[in-house]
Scaffold this motif. Structure first.
Motif, short mmCIF file in Angstrom:
data_model
loop_
_atom_site.label_atom_id
_atom_site.label_comp_id
_atom_site.label_asym_id
_atom_site.label_seq_id
_atom_site.Cartn_x
_atom_site.Cartn_y
_atom_site.Cartn_z
N ASP A 145 0.86 -1.18 0.00
CA ASP A 145 0.00 0.00 0.00
C ASP A 145 0.90 1.24 0.00
OD1 ASP A 145 1.01 0.12 2.58
OD2 ASP A 145 -0.88 -0.40 3.56
N GLY A 146 0.33 2.42 0.14
CA GLY A 146 1.11 3.65 0.07
C GLY A 146 2.19 3.77 1.13
N PRO A 147 1.84 3.64 2.42
CA PRO A 147 2.86 3.77 3.47
C PRO A 147 3.99 2.75 3.36
CG PRO A 147 0.65 3.99 4.41
CD PRO A 147 0.47 3.56 2.98
N SER A 148 3.64 1.49 3.05
CA SER A 148 4.70 0.47 2.97
C SER A 148 5.55 0.65 1.72
CB SER A 148 4.10 -0.94 3.03
OG SER A 148 3.10 -1.13 2.05
N TYR A 177 -1.28 11.94 -7.15
CA TYR A 177 -1.94 12.35 -5.90
C TYR A 177 -1.67 11.32 -4.81
CZ TYR A 177 -5.28 15.01 -3.12
OH TYR A 177 -5.83 15.82 -2.16
N TRP A 178 -1.80 10.04 -5.16
CA TRP A 178 -1.61 8.96 -4.19
C TRP A 178 -0.16 8.88 -3.71
CZ3 TRP A 178 0.96 4.08 -4.84
CH2 TRP A 178 0.71 3.14 -3.83
N LEU A 179 0.78 8.95 -4.64
CA LEU A 179 2.20 8.93 -4.25
C LEU A 179 2.50 10.10 -3.32
CD1 LEU A 179 3.87 8.02 -7.68
CD2 LEU A 179 3.81 6.55 -5.64
N ALA A 180 2.05 11.30 -3.72
CA ALA A 180 2.34 12.51 -2.92
C ALA A 180 1.71 12.45 -1.54
CB ALA A 180 1.86 13.74 -3.68
N ALA A 181 0.49 11.91 -1.47
CA ALA A 181 -0.19 11.80 -0.17
C ALA A 181 0.56 10.86 0.77
CB ALA A 181 -1.62 11.31 -0.37
N ASN A 182 1.39 9.99 0.18
CA ASN A 182 2.21 9.08 0.99
C ASN A 182 3.67 9.54 1.09
OD1 ASN A 182 0.48 6.65 1.80
ND2 ASN A 182 -0.06 6.90 -0.36
N GLY A 183 3.91 10.82 0.75
CA GLY A 183 5.23 11.40 0.93
C GLY A 183 6.22 11.11 -0.18
N ILE A 184 5.74 10.60 -1.30
CA ILE A 184 6.61 10.30 -2.44
C ILE A 184 6.35 11.34 -3.52
CG2 ILE A 184 7.20 8.59 -4.23
CD1 ILE A 184 5.85 6.47 -2.28
N ASN A 185 7.39 12.09 -3.91
CA ASN A 185 7.22 13.08 -4.95
C ASN A 185 7.41 12.40 -6.31
OD1 ASN A 185 7.57 15.16 -6.90
ND2 ASN A 185 8.19 16.59 -5.31
N SER A 390 -16.00 17.81 -2.88
CA SER A 390 -15.46 16.46 -2.75
C SER A 390 -14.34 16.43 -1.71
CB SER A 390 -14.89 15.99 -4.09
OG SER A 390 -15.84 16.11 -5.12
N LYS A 391 -14.26 15.33 -0.99
CA LYS A 391 -13.21 15.14 0.01
C LYS A 391 -12.26 14.04 -0.46
CE LYS A 391 -12.55 14.78 5.01
NZ LYS A 391 -13.21 14.59 6.31
N PHE A 392 -10.97 14.29 -0.33
CA PHE A 392 -9.95 13.36 -0.82
C PHE A 392 -9.36 12.52 0.31
CE2 PHE A 392 -10.57 16.02 -4.34
CZ PHE A 392 -10.02 15.42 -5.46
N MET A 393 -8.55 11.55 -0.07
CA MET A 393 -7.95 10.59 0.87
C MET A 393 -7.13 11.27 1.96
SD MET A 393 -4.79 9.11 -1.47
CE MET A 393 -3.92 8.35 -0.11
N LYS A 405 -5.66 29.13 -4.78
CA LYS A 405 -5.22 28.81 -3.41
C LYS A 405 -5.09 27.30 -3.24
CE LYS A 405 -6.54 29.50 1.43
NZ LYS A 405 -7.61 29.97 2.34
N TYR A 406 -6.05 26.57 -3.75
CA TYR A 406 -6.04 25.10 -3.65
C TYR A 406 -4.82 24.53 -4.37
CZ TYR A 406 -7.60 20.23 -4.33
OH TYR A 406 -7.69 18.86 -4.35
N ALA A 407 -4.57 24.97 -5.60
CA ALA A 407 -3.45 24.44 -6.37
C ALA A 407 -2.11 24.71 -5.71
CB ALA A 407 -3.47 25.05 -7.78
N ASP A 408 -2.00 25.85 -5.03
CA ASP A 408 -0.74 26.24 -4.39
C ASP A 408 -0.58 25.66 -2.98
OD1 ASP A 408 0.06 27.70 -6.60
OD2 ASP A 408 -0.72 29.62 -5.83
N SER A 409 -1.63 25.01 -2.47
CA SER A 409 -1.63 24.61 -1.06
C SER A 409 -0.91 23.30 -0.77
CB SER A 409 -3.08 24.51 -0.54
OG SER A 409 -3.74 23.40 -1.16
N PHE A 410 -0.57 22.54 -1.82
CA PHE A 410 0.02 21.22 -1.61
C PHE A 410 1.49 21.32 -1.22
CE2 PHE A 410 -3.60 20.44 -4.38
CZ PHE A 410 -4.21 19.36 -3.77
N LYS A 411 1.87 20.57 -0.20
CA LYS A 411 3.27 20.55 0.22
C LYS A 411 4.14 19.83 -0.81
CE LYS A 411 2.28 20.72 5.17
NZ LYS A 411 2.07 19.88 6.35
N VAL A 412 3.63 18.71 -1.31
CA VAL A 412 4.39 17.96 -2.31
C VAL A 412 3.91 18.39 -3.70
CG1 VAL A 412 4.99 15.68 -3.19
CG2 VAL A 412 4.57 15.98 -0.75
N LYS A 413 4.82 18.99 -4.45
CA LYS A 413 4.48 19.45 -5.81
C LYS A 413 5.74 19.52 -6.64
CE LYS A 413 4.21 24.07 -3.80
NZ LYS A 413 3.31 25.19 -3.49
N ALA A 414 5.59 19.85 -7.91
CA ALA A 414 6.75 19.91 -8.81
C ALA A 414 7.68 21.04 -8.39
CB ALA A 414 6.28 20.12 -10.23
#
Length: 414
Positions: A145-148, A177-185, A390-393, A405-414
């Motif tokens: 899964d994502g964390p492992s 989105y899934w990779l980034a939510a698990n700390g993988i850029n 909509s609510k995300f994972m 604001k939403y687009a700029d709010s992500f910690k993990v981005k290009a």
């Protein structure tokens, strides 16, 4: 009306009523009404491109069941090899419409997903039903899964490769989105390649990638073939997310608005037919499994369209948020906020260098007026608002109100 025409109409009406279970106005007579007035489709035979995926089903079934004839058009489904091929044929007019990735349409419209061309989204074809697959080799090392996966990538340092199906498309955005939510850029920590959907399983079999995101049946197929496991479903990333759309060019809509409406109405009705019963879903699975469509075994398709999931490691579950084609009309409305979301992710990952006018672009592309006319013709309920929340994972909420604001709010981005 001549006796010969009456006889032809009568025979066709019987066939179509039997196929679709239509009630109310005789479908053949309705076609004559359309043909006799200003609502007549300007182009009566249309070529609709599709990629071999379960979610091409409403396009295929509209043709197979003869629902298209009810609205005065004949749909010719055209099997395509890749999303890039679909894009090129839409842009140059070889295809009239396509079963196509939401984000591909937006990318082409803005000139970041190929040649710049005004594009149109007529309806959403399905919600949910895609998956992220990890290789059996990764699973054997504990990445299930994502964390492992994130943990393994930290401890077992090497180049990791993941595949999506088109750079601006839905699968790329779900994967990132899934990779980034698990700390993988995905832009810095991994290599990302583009592979056409039907080639995913073969490429994983020979070790070309560690994981991929694609539509069914190619997630379940990896499990059947023993080469991959399902790490997550896309409905777990975003419940009831938009996926494929009925897409065409802006020029086509301007030139053939009645045809656009008729085709949209036919596909809405086909989606309703699919979602109406278990037997219809099974008939759909048997139909699209054929080599002229998806070209796989029926068992690769028919489990997940009923929400019966397994991850390839012994875990099974019933998922209420499986692939839906209609869901009382909730699936199909081309929400402006849905289109805008893809733009926010294109900006997040550096595909777009500057913030676009999010709302203006969505209003240009999403053909809400034509959709509403098609919804009336097909008796499809329409929501009160052109936007939805909509609510995300990761707990983030998207409602379309402040896209910059939403687009700029992500910690993990290009």
């Amino acid at each position: 009306m001549t006796d010969l025409l009456k006889a032809k109409l009568s025979r066709r009406a019987v066939l179509q009523t039997a196929a679709v279970g239509v009630v109310g106005i005789n479908p053949a007579l309705r076609a004559v009404v359309y043909a006799g007035g200003s609502d007549a489709p300007e182009k009566t035979e249309v070529k609709i491109g599709f990629i071999p995926l379960t979610d091409c089903a409403s396009v295929v079934m509209a043709s197979v069941l003869g629902i298209d004839k009810k609205y005065g058009v004949t749909i010719i489904p055209s099997k395509e090899a890749s999303w890039a091929g679909v894009r090129d044929k839409l842009v140059n007019g070889e295809l009239d419409f396509a079963h196509v990735l939401y984000g591909l349409v937006y990318g082409v419209h803005l000139g970041v997903g190929g040649p710049k061309k005004d594009m149109a989204v007529l309806a959403t074809l399905n919600n949910n039903g895609q998956a992220i697959t990890l290789s059996k080799k990764l699973a054997d090392k504990g990445a299930v899964d994502g964390p492992s996966l994130a943990k393994l990538m930290q401890t077992d340092k090497r180049d990791y490769t993941f595949a999506q199906t088109f750079p601006t498309g839905t699968h790329a955005m779900w994967l990132y989105y899934w990779l980034a939510a698990n700390g993988i850029n995905p832009m810095a920590d991994a290599k990302v390649i583009t592979v056409p959907p039907p080639q995913m399983v073969a490429n994983m079999r020979v070790g070309n990638m560690d994981g991929y995101c694609v539509g069914e049946p190619w997630g379940h197929r990896a499990i059947i073939d023993g080469i991959g496991i399902t790490a997550t479903t896309t409905q777990d990333i975003w419940k009831d997310h938009p996926e494929k759309v009925l897409g065409t060019t802006g020029d086509f809509v301007k030139k053939y608005p009645n045809t656009a409406r008729a085709v949209t109405a036919a596909i809405l009705e086909a989606g309703r037919w699919i979602d109406a019963s278990l037997s219809n879903k099974n008939k759909m699975a048997e139909t699209i499994a054929d080599k002229s469509y998806v070209n796989t075994s029926v068992d690769a398709i028919n489990q997940r369209i009923l929400g019966r999931y397994q991850n390839g490691l012994g875990k099974t579950w019933d998922d209420p948020n499986y692939m839906k084609f209609y869901n009382d009309g909730a699936v199909n409305f081309p929400y402006l906020s849905d289109g805008m979301w893809f733009l926010t992710q294109h900006k997040r990952w550096g595909i777009l260098k500057e913030h676009p006018d999010y709302l203006a672009v969505a209003k240009q592309i999403n053909q809400i007026d034509i959709y509403k006319q098609a919804a009336t013709a097909s008796k499809t309920p329409v929501p009160k608002s052109d936007m939805r929340s909509s609510k995300f994972m990761d707990g983030m909420v998207w409602d379309g109100k402040d896209p910059k604001k939403y687009a700029d709010s992500f910690k993990v981005k290009a």
